[in-house]
Design a protein around this motif. Structure first.
Motif, PDB file in Angstrom:
ATOM      1  N   UNK A  81       0.840  -1.214   0.000  1.00  0.00           N
ATOM      2  CA  UNK A  81       0.000   0.000   0.000  1.00  0.00           C
ATOM      3  C   UNK A  81       0.872   1.261   0.000  1.00  0.00           C
ATOM      4  N   UNK A  82       2.051   1.190   0.688  1.00  0.00           N
ATOM      5  CA  UNK A  82       2.973   2.341   0.660  1.00  0.00           C
ATOM      6  C   UNK A  82       3.492   2.572  -0.746  1.00  0.00           C
ATOM      7  N   UNK A  83       3.882   1.468  -1.389  1.00  0.00           N
ATOM      8  CA  UNK A  83       4.435   1.531  -2.744  1.00  0.00           C
ATOM      9  C   UNK A  83       3.359   2.060  -3.712  1.00  0.00           C
ATOM     10  N   UNK A  84       2.113   1.551  -3.541  1.00  0.00           N
ATOM     11  CA  UNK A  84       1.011   1.998  -4.416  1.00  0.00           C
ATOM     12  C   UNK A  84       0.738   3.483  -4.192  1.00  0.00           C
ATOM     13  N   UNK A  85       0.802   3.917  -2.918  1.00  0.00           N
ATOM     14  CA  UNK A  85       0.548   5.336  -2.582  1.00  0.00           C
ATOM     15  C   UNK A  85       1.533   6.245  -3.331  1.00  0.00           C
ATOM     16  N   UNK A  86       2.831   5.921  -3.223  1.00  0.00           N
ATOM     17  CA  UNK A  86       3.820   6.804  -3.860  1.00  0.00           C
ATOM     18  C   UNK A  86       3.818   6.625  -5.387  1.00  0.00           C
ATOM     19  N   UNK A 125      16.019   0.579  -8.562  1.00  0.00           N
ATOM     20  CA  UNK A 125      14.717   1.254  -8.477  1.00  0.00           C
ATOM     21  C   UNK A 125      13.588   0.247  -8.618  1.00  0.00           C
ATOM     22  N   UNK A 126      12.517   0.469  -7.848  1.00  0.00           N
ATOM     23  CA  UNK A 126      11.295  -0.302  -8.074  1.00  0.00           C
ATOM     24  C   UNK A 126      10.391   0.601  -8.906  1.00  0.00           C
ATOM     25  N   UNK A 127       9.924   0.140 -10.068  1.00  0.00           N
ATOM     26  CA  UNK A 127       9.107   1.004 -10.927  1.00  0.00           C
ATOM     27  C   UNK A 127       7.778   1.357 -10.258  1.00  0.00           C
ATOM     28  N   UNK A 128       7.195   2.476 -10.668  1.00  0.00           N
ATOM     29  CA  UNK A 128       5.879   2.841 -10.121  1.00  0.00           C
ATOM     30  C   UNK A 128       4.870   1.766 -10.513  1.00  0.00           C
ATOM     31  N   UNK A 129       4.004   1.394  -9.564  1.00  0.00           N
ATOM     32  CA  UNK A 129       2.956   0.411  -9.867  1.00  0.00           C
ATOM     33  C   UNK A 129       1.909   1.065 -10.773  1.00  0.00           C
ATOM     34  N   UNK A 130       1.273   0.286 -11.644  1.00  0.00           N
ATOM     35  CA  UNK A 130       0.290   0.882 -12.559  1.00  0.00           C
ATOM     36  C   UNK A 130      -1.048   1.164 -11.865  1.00  0.00           C
ATOM     37  N   UNK A 131      -1.046   2.162 -10.974  1.00  0.00           N
ATOM     38  CA  UNK A 131      -2.274   2.461 -10.211  1.00  0.00           C
ATOM     39  C   UNK A 131      -2.884   3.801 -10.628  1.00  0.00           C
ATOM     40  N   UNK A 132      -2.344   4.416 -11.681  1.00  0.00           N
ATOM     41  CA  UNK A 132      -2.874   5.704 -12.131  1.00  0.00           C
ATOM     42  C   UNK A 132      -2.267   6.854 -11.343  1.00  0.00           C
ATOM     43  N   UNK A 133      -2.668   8.081 -11.702  1.00  0.00           N
ATOM     44  CA  UNK A 133      -2.064   9.259 -11.072  1.00  0.00           C
ATOM     45  C   UNK A 133      -3.113  10.067 -10.303  1.00  0.00           C
ATOM     46  N   UNK A 134      -4.254   9.408 -10.030  1.00  0.00           N
ATOM     47  CA  UNK A 134      -5.359  10.091  -9.376  1.00  0.00           C
ATOM     48  C   UNK A 134      -5.022  10.379  -7.905  1.00  0.00           C
ATOM     49  N   UNK A 135      -5.214  11.653  -7.484  1.00  0.00           N
ATOM     50  CA  UNK A 135      -4.896  12.021  -6.087  1.00  0.00           C
ATOM     51  C   UNK A 135      -5.755  11.248  -5.097  1.00  0.00           C
ATOM     52  N   UNK A 136      -7.044  11.061  -5.479  1.00  0.00           N
ATOM     53  CA  UNK A 136      -7.959  10.354  -4.574  1.00  0.00           C
ATOM     54  C   UNK A 136      -7.490   8.912  -4.365  1.00  0.00           C
ATOM     55  N   UNK A 137      -6.962   8.286  -5.417  1.00  0.00           N
ATOM     56  CA  UNK A 137      -6.463   6.900  -5.287  1.00  0.00           C
ATOM     57  C   UNK A 137      -5.285   6.891  -4.314  1.00  0.00           C
ATOM     58  N   UNK A 138      -4.384   7.891  -4.468  1.00  0.00           N
ATOM     59  CA  UNK A 138      -3.240   8.000  -3.553  1.00  0.00           C
ATOM     60  C   UNK A 138      -3.730   8.162  -2.119  1.00  0.00           C
ATOM     61  N   UNK A 139      -4.786   8.968  -1.947  1.00  0.00           N
ATOM     62  CA  UNK A 139      -5.351   9.206  -0.610  1.00  0.00           C
ATOM     63  C   UNK A 139      -5.914   7.924  -0.004  1.00  0.00           C
ATOM     64  N   UNK A 140      -6.566   7.116  -0.866  1.00  0.00           N
ATOM     65  CA  UNK A 140      -7.147   5.859  -0.364  1.00  0.00           C
ATOM     66  C   UNK A 140      -6.022   4.912   0.088  1.00  0.00           C
ATOM     67  N   UNK A 141      -4.964   4.792  -0.738  1.00  0.00           N
ATOM     68  CA  UNK A 141      -3.844   3.914  -0.336  1.00  0.00           C
ATOM     69  C   UNK A 141      -3.195   4.423   0.951  1.00  0.00           C
ATOM     70  N   UNK A 142      -3.123   5.758   1.088  1.00  0.00           N
ATOM     71  CA  UNK A 142      -2.557   6.345   2.311  1.00  0.00           C
ATOM     72  C   UNK A 142      -3.389   5.938   3.525  1.00  0.00           C
ATOM     73  N   UNK A 143      -4.729   6.021   3.358  1.00  0.00           N
ATOM     74  CA  UNK A 143      -5.613   5.664   4.481  1.00  0.00           C
ATOM     75  C   UNK A 143      -5.439   4.204   4.866  1.00  0.00           C
ATOM     76  N   UNK A 144      -5.385   3.334   3.834  1.00  0.00           N
ATOM     77  CA  UNK A 144      -5.238   1.895   4.125  1.00  0.00           C
ATOM     78  C   UNK A 144      -3.871   1.646   4.791  1.00  0.00           C
ATOM     79  N   UNK A 145      -2.835   2.351   4.296  1.00  0.00           N
ATOM     80  CA  UNK A 145      -1.485   2.227   4.877  1.00  0.00           C
ATOM     81  C   UNK A 145      -1.533   2.607   6.366  1.00  0.00           C
TER      82      UNK A 145
END
Ligand code: HEM
Ligand code: HEM
Length: 186
Positions: A104-109, A123-143
């Motif tokens: 979830x940390x990796x997905x957040x960043x 380097x670990x490449x960015x996961x394909x989770x999109x660039x949506x701020x809300x998605x980042x916020x959700x991963x942050x909350x779960x983290x």
């Protein structure tokens, strides 16, 4: 009394247990220390937090593969049924969080689109989770929620280990600390 071979964890399982536990503790300390630091220092500490987190992820995958190939010893027969259920539940949830927390940390960043540098070694490449701020916020909350769950489980796990060591005197801690086994003459 000697602990029979099939009643102990392998050296590799023991080493992985303690290295991963230490790195998890460091990662909690890192976020607590980073909180309130000036921006440059905070970014440096968080870069280490991310790199340690990815290291925990890699070691946890290795640990699970090792566990599949080398079955752990059965729980001590002296455990009451409720203790066995609690120990098994805590261990399973630990494995879930040892993977879920770094993911979830990796997905957040990853929503920032940049790879994660692991101490400048790779380097670990960015996961394909999109660039949506809300998605980042959700991963942050779960983290964050996973972090709280982790702390509760660590508390239960350590209390359990101390109970077995100092109240039950049943050698459970020695299964994870070979030095205690030698001291007890087991
Ligand atoms: C087992 C490994 C990890 C543990 C125990 C852990 C734990 C934590 C905790 C407790 C927080 C504070 C949450 C909050 O209250 O906001 C946090 C924040 C954070 N973690 Fe992790 N983490 C781990 C792995 C990772 C990984 C692998 C990454 C990224 C690659 C990461 C990136 C972050 C970031 C960016 C924040 C700060 C979010 C903010 O700006 O507030 N973590 N972590
Ligand atoms: C973040 C910290 C920790 C994590 C994530 C963790 C995780 C785990 C896991 C997943 C197992 C089960 C191993 C298996 O059967 O596959 C385990 C076993 C064990 N852990 Fe921890 N641990 C942590 C810290 C500690 C600490 C601080 C102690 C001692 C005070 C401890 C003592 C033990 C003992 C004695 C066992 C073996 C229990 C048995 O024989 O069934 N652990 N730990």
């Amino acid at each position: 009394m000697r602990i029979p071979e099939n009643q102990t964890y392998t050296r590799v399982a023991i080493a992985l247990h303690w290295v991963i536990a230490l790195l998890i503790a460091l990662n909690f300390v890192a976020v607590w220390v980073a909180d309130g630091m000036p921006k440059a220092e905070k970014m440096q500490i968080m870069a280490n937090h991310k790199a340690f987190g990815i290291t925990i992820l890699i070691l946890s995958v290795l640990r699970i593969l090792w566990r599949i190939a080398h079955r752990p010893p059965p729980l001590p027969a002296s455990l009451a049924p409720w203790e066995a259920v609690l120990a098994r539940s805590v261990h399973s949830l630990f494995y879930f969080l040892m993977i879920g927390m770094p993911l979830t940390g990796w997905a957040m960043v990853s929503t920032g689109g940049k790879p994660v540098s692991v101490f400048g070694l790779f380097d670990m490449p960015a996961l394909p989770v999109g660039a949506d701020k809300a998605t980042g916020g959700t991963f942050h909350e779960v983290h964050e929620i996973f972090g709280t769950a982790f702390l509760v489980l660590i508390g239960l796990h350590v209390l359990g280990a101390l109970k077995h060591q100092f109240l039950d005197h049943d050698g459970t801690l020695a299964r994870m600390i070979p030095l205690l086994r030698q001291r007890r003459g087991l």
